[in-house]
Scaffold this active site. Structure first.
Site, PDB file in Angstrom:
ATOM      1  N   GLY A 422      -8.859   0.614  32.905  1.00 39.04           N
ATOM      2  CA  GLY A 422      -8.068   1.824  32.982  1.00 39.04           C
ATOM      3  C   GLY A 422      -6.693   1.655  33.494  1.00 39.04           C
ATOM      4  N   GLY A 423      -5.939   2.692  33.671  1.00 37.20           N
ATOM      5  CA  GLY A 423      -4.644   2.495  33.982  1.00 37.20           C
ATOM      6  C   GLY A 423      -4.479   2.284  35.226  1.00 37.20           C
ATOM      7  N   VAL A 427     -13.146  -1.183  35.221  1.00 34.49           N
ATOM      8  CA  VAL A 427     -14.399  -0.555  35.825  1.00 34.49           C
ATOM      9  C   VAL A 427     -15.787  -1.407  35.283  1.00 34.49           C
ATOM     10  CG1 VAL A 427     -15.815   1.491  35.121  1.00 34.49           C
ATOM     11  CG2 VAL A 427     -13.263   1.728  35.106  1.00 34.49           C
ATOM     12  N   ASP A 538      -2.277  13.238  32.770  1.00 32.98           N
ATOM     13  CA  ASP A 538      -2.796  12.341  31.487  1.00 32.98           C
ATOM     14  C   ASP A 538      -3.834  12.660  30.985  1.00 32.98           C
ATOM     15  OD1 ASP A 538      -2.157  10.030  30.391  1.00 32.98           O
ATOM     16  OD2 ASP A 538      -3.237   8.607  31.799  1.00 32.98           O
TER      17      ASP A 538
END
Length: 744
Positions: A422-423, A427, A538
């Site tokens: 992810g940003g 994960v 986002d």
């Protein structure tokens, strides 16, 4: 003093162990004082330097044995053999007369990796035939070890291996890798390859290497170089004292007073350039450095363990030992008293040992607790506590996991458990002890300047309770980087199903309509029903996950913000993803609820067209932005030409209403965009129409009115010429597309 024979056996074991530890320390200090000349440095870093080698004037035999101790850093010293320009990596062995140095690897046709092997000509060193092997990692070609003399360049040895990329054999015996013994008394060589490839690939390489090191490094020989990222390997050299014939007698006279050692000519090594090799040894029963005066010391065999005489009495003498039978004596009252004293002493030693062990455990535990406390503070624990105290957060809903539980759940964060990046982090999939499958987010945050983003995600998600928002289960702050624990969403992202469609489970029009309604409902909840309005900031298809029933769930709140009830916007550095970013927010740096509406409008267009938000494949006239492409298609009455084939199976009237709703969300003027409540209501009406199979007639005037609103297209330009290079958008070494606004 109590005789050793009368002490209990457990006590004897403890005493012998302590004596051995003391003897080892004393022996080490003694060996350090006898391996080199008096007053000379005997260690460089962790490497022991015995005479005839030495550091500093007068400490070495001659210039061939001169060692320079190089200070690479404050705590790192490297020994350097000055005359041959070689670096040592292990202790110099007196017994085997060997030393280990670093040699470069020769790569085939690789201009970026030039290498030159050592030249030992005229030196007392040779490449060890016993310890080294010529090794080539290649297939289908010969690798040569040749003499380095241009006048008579002869082959010394060579090997070739067979190509087999599927083999599991790791012995380097002819499959993709080959090894061969080198000639004796080797002092100089070059490595060449039998074929020449003009393309520089650096895939094939050969080297001379210490075979023990090579076999111990890896089960897969072809991973050694790639894993260690090195261009050199260790090589073993053999050494002797090098003397001319004219000075041999003088040298022998100089060591004649070494009563416990002897020296002789090495007849196994041929004479080179009228030079001879001399070897020195300690006599039997002695050990140490035979090259020093009185450097060989008597070995006390009686102190060895296990005992050399077993149950007999051991008598040590200079150069040897003897064993004699014990004389049996009847125990006396005095002996019994001594036995009691010995038992008391041994009990005291055991108690002392236990106390020291207990103290060590306490200190170790305190250090571990302090480290966890330090990591907790560094990872924003204090900031989290402050936020929890100052906000209306239900603390009971946030579980604080310990690091051991999450390491076990993710198999120590094994790479096979990675679900995605992810940003704000990586994960992993995990399973808790109660059987629940979870997603563990390992944050990339390592500096305090970005801790607010991590803590922000914890606070925001703790306030959210909606079936279409990913649920936060807890966090862990006592690790090197912060960890967040979410419910596991098994079916991946919406982006995957839109852009990489699965024929076995196509994303039908009904599914797209339901997913859009669920996302809109979740955003409406965040904007209006949460305890504080929450702006996601986002929204994109890759941040929308699908559960086991393919219900949509919004994820990744790393850049989200909550605002007070009376606030209408946030003024921040620009964050977001290109293609989804609100143009009005980009220009003003003021994020409103309508900015989320714009991003959601792009997701609606993705659902309609099946195309990506930014694509360089679209024509320059249409623009790289999907929003621009869609608006132009609507204005030119080409909507049904750009729709996804699965969408065309729906009712045209409902599709047209859906498209018009997306147009309203993409309006450049944020005030003219609908709220998420209005978007949700409109999508629910379309769903009801689909369920009732009711064909709503198209209001051409309303459609025409929507098409003629001020939807101004924008073009995609380079980030380097964009008007907001200061806004904090991500950059790279390539040109990134960025929105710039112009009117028609």
């Amino acid at each position: 003093m109590l005789p050793v024979s009368l002490l209990p056996l457990p006590v004897l074991h403890i005493i012998i162990t302590m004596l051995l530890l003391t003897t080892t320390v004393l022996a080490r200090s003694e060996s350090q004082s006898t391996i080199g000349k008096p007053g000379c440095k005997t260690h460089c870093g962790e490497v022991r330097i015995p005479y005839p080698f030495g550091i500093g004037p007068g400490c070495y035999f001659d210039e061939w044995y001169q060692i320079d101790c190089l200070n690479l850093t404050r705590n790192l010293e490297i020994p350097h053999l000055r005359k041959t320009d070689l670096k040592l990596v292990e202790n110099i062995s007196i017994e085997d007369r060997t030393l280990k140095v670093i040699q470069p690897i020769t790569f085939m046709n690789c201009p970026t990796k030039q290498s030159e092997t050592a030249n030992l000509t005229g030196s007392p060193f040779v490449f060890s035939q016993k310890r080294n092997k010529f090794t080539a990692v290649n297939c289908g070609m010969l690798s040569f070890m040749r003499s380095a003399t241009e006048s008579q360049k002869t082959d010394l040895t060579a090997c070739m291996s067979i190509c087999d990329k599927n083999t599991s054999d790791s012995s380097c015996n002819g499959m993709n890798c080959c090894q061969i013994t080198i000639p004796s008394n080797l002092k100089i060589f070059v490595i060449e390859f039998g074929t020449f490839n003009r393309r520089a690939s650096c895939e094939y390489y050969a080297f001379l290497v210490d075979q023990q090191w090579f076999e111990s490094r890896s089960k897969r020989y072809d991973h050694i170089i790639a894993r260690d990222k090195t261009d050199s390997v260790p090589v073993v050299l053999e050494w002797n004292l090098l003397y001319n014939h004219s000075t041999v007698k003088e040298f022998q006279m100089g060591i004649s007073d070494k009563v416990h050692s002897y020296c002789q000519l090495d007849n196994t090594t041929p004479s080179i350039f009228n030079q001879s090799m001399i070897q020195c040894f300690c006599k039997k029963g002695f050990e140490g450095n035979p090259y020093l005066h009185d450097g060989c010391k008597d070995i006390n065999e009686c102190e060895k363990f296990p005992p050399v005489c077993k149950d007999d009495i051991c008598n040590n003498y200079l150069g040897g030992y003897s064993c004699s039978k014990k004389a049996w004596k009847k125990p006396t009252t005095k002996s019994a008293l001594q036995a009691v004293q010995g038992t008391s002493i041994s009990s005291g030693l055991l108690l002392l040992f236990f106390c020291l062990w207990f103290l060590y455990k306490i200190i170790k535990k305190r250090r571990k607790i302090k480290r966890k406390q330090k990591l907790f503070r560094r990872n924003g624990g204090l900031l989290l506590q402050q936020q929890l105290c100052s906000s209306e957060v239900n603390v009971e809903t946030i579980k604080v996991f310990n690091s051991k539980e999450l390491e076990k759940a993710t198999d120590r964060f094994h790479k096979d458990r990675i679900l995605g990046h992810g940003g704000q982090g990586t994960v992993y999939k995990g399973m808790l002890t109660d059987g629940r499958v979870v997603a563990v987010k390992k944050s990339k945050i390592v500096d305090e300047s970005k801790l607010a983003q991590f803590i922000n995600e914890v606070i925001i998600l703790s306030q959210v309770n909606h079936r279409n928002v990913v649920k936060l289960l807890g966090c862990c702050l006592e690790t090197e980087v912060p960890l967040l624990v979410y419910e596991f969403i098994p079916n991946g992202t919406l982006s995957k199903y839109i852009h990489d469609q699965n024929e076995e489970l196509p994303l039908t029009w009904e599914m797209r309509l339901r997913i859009a309604t669920e996302i809109a409902g979740a955003l409406s909840y965040l904007h209006y029903a949460a305890s504080f309005p929450i702006y996601h900031r986002d929204i994109k298809s890759s941040n929308i996950l699908l559960d086991e029933k393919y219900r949509a769930k919004i994820a990744d709140f790393g850049t989200s913000r909550s605002v007070s009830i009376d606030q209408t916007h946030l003024t921040t550095l620009v964050h977001g993803t290109l293609g989804y970013l609100d143009p009005e927010y980009f220009q003003s740096s003021q994020f409103t609820e309508k900015s989320d509406v714009y991003s959601f409008g792009v997701v609606l267009v993705e659902l309609l067209t099946g195309q990506r938000a930014i694509s360089i494949r679209r024509s320059e006239e249409a623009g790289k932005s999907l929003a621009t492409y869609f608006i132009l298609s609507m204005q030119q009455n080409r909507l049904f030409d750009v729709l996804d084939p699965h969408v065309l199976k729906g009712k045209k009237a409902d599709i047209m209403v859906f498209a018009n709703l997306a147009m309203r969300c993409l309006n450049l003027n944020g005030r003219k965009r609908p709220t998420m409540k209005e978007v949700t209501a409109e999508l629910e009406r379309i769903q009801m129409s689909e369920k009732k199979n009711f064909n709503v007639p198209q209001d051409s005037e309303e459609v025409e009115d929507l098409r003629t609103q001020d939807f101004e297209p924008w073009e995609v330009v380079s980030l380097s010429t964009g008007p907001a290079s200061h806004t904090g958008l991500a950059s790279s070494s390539h040109e990134l597309p960025l929105l710039s606004f112009t009117s028609l």
